[in-house]
Design a protein around this motif. Structure first.
Motif, PDB file in Angstrom:
ATOM      1  N   THR A  82      33.782  26.806  93.733  1.00  0.00           N
ATOM      2  CA  THR A  82      34.133  28.094  93.727  1.00  0.00           C
ATOM      3  C   THR A  82      34.811  29.104  93.713  1.00  0.00           C
ATOM      4  O   THR A  82      35.428  29.623  92.767  1.00  0.00           O
ATOM      5  CB  THR A  82      32.313  29.444  94.643  1.00  0.00           C
ATOM      6  OG1 THR A  82      33.084  29.472  96.540  1.00  0.00           O
ATOM      7  CG2 THR A  82      31.229  28.837  94.594  1.00  0.00           C
ATOM      8  N   GLN A 127      35.979  30.775  90.164  1.00  0.00           N
ATOM      9  CA  GLN A 127      35.776  32.583  90.188  1.00  0.00           C
ATOM     10  C   GLN A 127      37.673  32.942  88.961  1.00  0.00           C
ATOM     11  O   GLN A 127      37.462  33.427  88.677  1.00  0.00           O
ATOM     12  CB  GLN A 127      36.178  32.382  91.462  1.00  0.00           C
ATOM     13  CG  GLN A 127      36.393  34.340  91.708  1.00  0.00           C
ATOM     14  CD  GLN A 127      34.698  34.976  91.310  1.00  0.00           C
ATOM     15  OE1 GLN A 127      33.725  34.549  91.475  1.00  0.00           O
ATOM     16  NE2 GLN A 127      34.815  35.238  89.589  1.00  0.00           N
ATOM     17  N   PHE A 128      38.850  31.988  88.769  1.00  0.00           N
ATOM     18  CA  PHE A 128      39.529  31.818  88.918  1.00  0.00           C
ATOM     19  C   PHE A 128      39.839  31.550  87.627  1.00  0.00           C
ATOM     20  O   PHE A 128      40.444  31.964  86.419  1.00  0.00           O
ATOM     21  CB  PHE A 128      41.020  31.785  89.656  1.00  0.00           C
ATOM     22  CG  PHE A 128      41.517  32.572  90.426  1.00  0.00           C
ATOM     23  CD1 PHE A 128      42.312  33.160  90.663  1.00  0.00           C
ATOM     24  CD2 PHE A 128      40.686  32.382  92.314  1.00  0.00           C
ATOM     25  CE1 PHE A 128      42.832  34.441  91.271  1.00  0.00           C
ATOM     26  CE2 PHE A 128      41.082  33.493  93.146  1.00  0.00           C
ATOM     27  CZ  PHE A 128      41.939  34.260  92.796  1.00  0.00           C
ATOM     28  N   CYS A 161      37.527  30.419  85.346  1.00  0.00           N
ATOM     29  CA  CYS A 161      36.022  31.190  83.974  1.00  0.00           C
ATOM     30  C   CYS A 161      37.315  32.508  83.479  1.00  0.00           C
ATOM     31  O   CYS A 161      36.279  33.095  82.968  1.00  0.00           O
ATOM     32  CB  CYS A 161      35.122  31.678  84.648  1.00  0.00           C
ATOM     33  SG  CYS A 161      34.832  33.735  86.058  1.00  0.00           S
ATOM     34  N   ARG A 162      38.414  32.912  84.173  1.00  0.00           N
ATOM     35  CA  ARG A 162      38.928  34.594  83.488  1.00  0.00           C
ATOM     36  C   ARG A 162      39.858  33.868  82.949  1.00  0.00           C
ATOM     37  O   ARG A 162      40.631  34.787  82.220  1.00  0.00           O
ATOM     38  CB  ARG A 162      39.287  34.964  84.814  1.00  0.00           C
ATOM     39  CG  ARG A 162      38.042  36.202  85.288  1.00  0.00           C
ATOM     40  CD  ARG A 162      37.081  36.786  85.179  1.00  0.00           C
ATOM     41  NE  ARG A 162      36.216  37.129  85.174  1.00  0.00           N
ATOM     42  CZ  ARG A 162      35.506  38.538  86.481  1.00  0.00           C
ATOM     43  NH1 ARG A 162      37.445  39.201  86.437  1.00  0.00           N
ATOM     44  NH2 ARG A 162      34.954  39.161  87.509  1.00  0.00           N
ATOM     45  N   ILE A 166      41.972  26.965  95.013  1.00  0.00           N
ATOM     46  CA  ILE A 166      42.714  28.596  94.763  1.00  0.00           C
ATOM     47  C   ILE A 166      43.799  28.775  93.641  1.00  0.00           C
ATOM     48  O   ILE A 166      44.093  29.027  93.143  1.00  0.00           O
ATOM     49  CB  ILE A 166      42.100  30.034  95.238  1.00  0.00           C
ATOM     50  CG1 ILE A 166      40.878  30.188  96.103  1.00  0.00           C
ATOM     51  CG2 ILE A 166      43.157  31.264  95.260  1.00  0.00           C
ATOM     52  CD1 ILE A 166      40.591  31.123  96.742  1.00  0.00           C
ATOM     53  N   PHE A 169      41.799  39.680  92.208  1.00  0.00           N
ATOM     54  CA  PHE A 169      40.911  39.030  93.268  1.00  0.00           C
ATOM     55  C   PHE A 169      41.699  39.606  93.673  1.00  0.00           C
ATOM     56  O   PHE A 169      40.779  38.994  95.037  1.00  0.00           O
ATOM     57  CB  PHE A 169      40.459  37.030  92.684  1.00  0.00           C
ATOM     58  CG  PHE A 169      39.367  37.296  91.338  1.00  0.00           C
ATOM     59  CD1 PHE A 169      38.801  37.870  90.992  1.00  0.00           C
ATOM     60  CD2 PHE A 169      40.022  36.614  90.427  1.00  0.00           C
ATOM     61  CE1 PHE A 169      37.330  37.721  90.164  1.00  0.00           C
ATOM     62  CE2 PHE A 169      39.451  35.744  89.440  1.00  0.00           C
ATOM     63  CZ  PHE A 169      38.324  37.005  88.933  1.00  0.00           C
ATOM     64  N   TYR A 194      43.925  37.936  96.019  1.00  0.00           N
ATOM     65  CA  TYR A 194      44.605  37.100  96.547  1.00  0.00           C
ATOM     66  C   TYR A 194      46.069  37.119  97.244  1.00  0.00           C
ATOM     67  O   TYR A 194      46.662  36.957  96.324  1.00  0.00           O
ATOM     68  CB  TYR A 194      44.298  36.397  95.592  1.00  0.00           C
ATOM     69  CG  TYR A 194      44.513  34.649  96.656  1.00  0.00           C
ATOM     70  CD1 TYR A 194      44.185  34.405  97.350  1.00  0.00           C
ATOM     71  CD2 TYR A 194      45.460  33.648  96.205  1.00  0.00           C
ATOM     72  CE1 TYR A 194      44.047  33.382  98.330  1.00  0.00           C
ATOM     73  CE2 TYR A 194      45.974  32.675  96.157  1.00  0.00           C
ATOM     74  CZ  TYR A 194      45.560  32.474  97.641  1.00  0.00           C
ATOM     75  OH  TYR A 194      45.732  31.489  98.103  1.00  0.00           O
TER      76      TYR A 194
END
Length: 228
Positions: free
Chosen positions: A24, A28-29, A31-32, A161, A184, A186
């Motif tokens: 995940t 999450q990154f 997918c963008r 990530i 996000f 980060y």
């Protein structure tokens, strides 16, 4: 910098007892990422149980998965038994043969290795298992993200990530990666110094090794020997 086609198929391969953050976090990154479409592949469309006790719904099966542009193998407690899953290994090998990028997070590296994809490559994995990388023909490099040709491996869990941001920068430039990092929020600021054997107190490292990683490393080694 290279230009990715659209859609750019990102395929994550799941198996029971996967570490959800290995998947995940980078998902999450990625997918963008411009043009990206994420696919979650598994043997069936049944929920795949994670090592924290909840399930993740696959979006495609091995049979109907599109060709990956970026293939990613997360790790987790389920890697050792997954090494003997011939259907999973065959899927990984077939997808990797035409993928632009072949990648892993944490102990997912050993699935790549089992598929013959790390032979002669520099690679990394979770610190508790790095001594086993030569068993799959890889040379350990001590880094959060290691590039060797089109094969990219990330260290333990949260390294996924960093791997995702590095890939995004490579494909679309640093500004895109930085924008997603900001999106996000980060900006890691852990409450304690540590997170690696070098930066953690020796007694903490030894305790984790004795309590968990000695046994898990032995389990992984046995699985690698059995499937060699």
């Amino acid at each position: 910098m290279t230009q990715a086609k659209s859609p750019f198929n990102v395929v994550f391969v799941l198996f029971d007892n996967v570490t959800q953050l290995d998947f995940t976090g980078p998902a999450q990154f990625l997918c963008r990422m411009p043009g990206a479409k994420v696919h979650v592949a598994a043997a069936s469309l049944d929920p795949v149980m994670t090592d924290v006790g909840f399930g993740i719904m696959p979006t495609v099966t091995f049979e109907d998965c599109p060709q990956a542009d970026l293939l990613c193998l997360p790790g987790g407690l389920g890697v050792a038994p997954a090494l003997s899953d011939d259907a999973l290994i065959a899927f990984v090998r077939a997808q990797a043969s035409a993928a632009q990028w072949v990648t892993s997070v944490c102990t997912g590296a050993f699935i790549l290795g089992r598929a013959g994809l790390l032979q002669g490559r520099r690679a990394t994995t979770h610190w508790g298992y790095t001594n086993l990388l030569p068993m799959v023909g890889a040379l350990h490099e001590d880094a959060r993200t290691v590039f060797d040709g089109n094969v990219v491996t990330a260290g333990g869990v949260t390294s996924g990530i960093d791997f995702a941001l590095t890939i995004i920068a490579h494909l679309h430039g640093e500004d895109v990666a930085r924008s997603l990092q900001l999106n996000f929020e980060y900006d890691p600021a852990p409450p304690f110094a540590g997170g690696t054997p070098v930066t953690s107190p020796p007694h903490i490292v030894q305790a984790m090794q004795t309590r968990f990683y000695d046994a898990r490393s032995a389990e992984m080694e046995a699985a690698l020997v059995a499937t060699a």
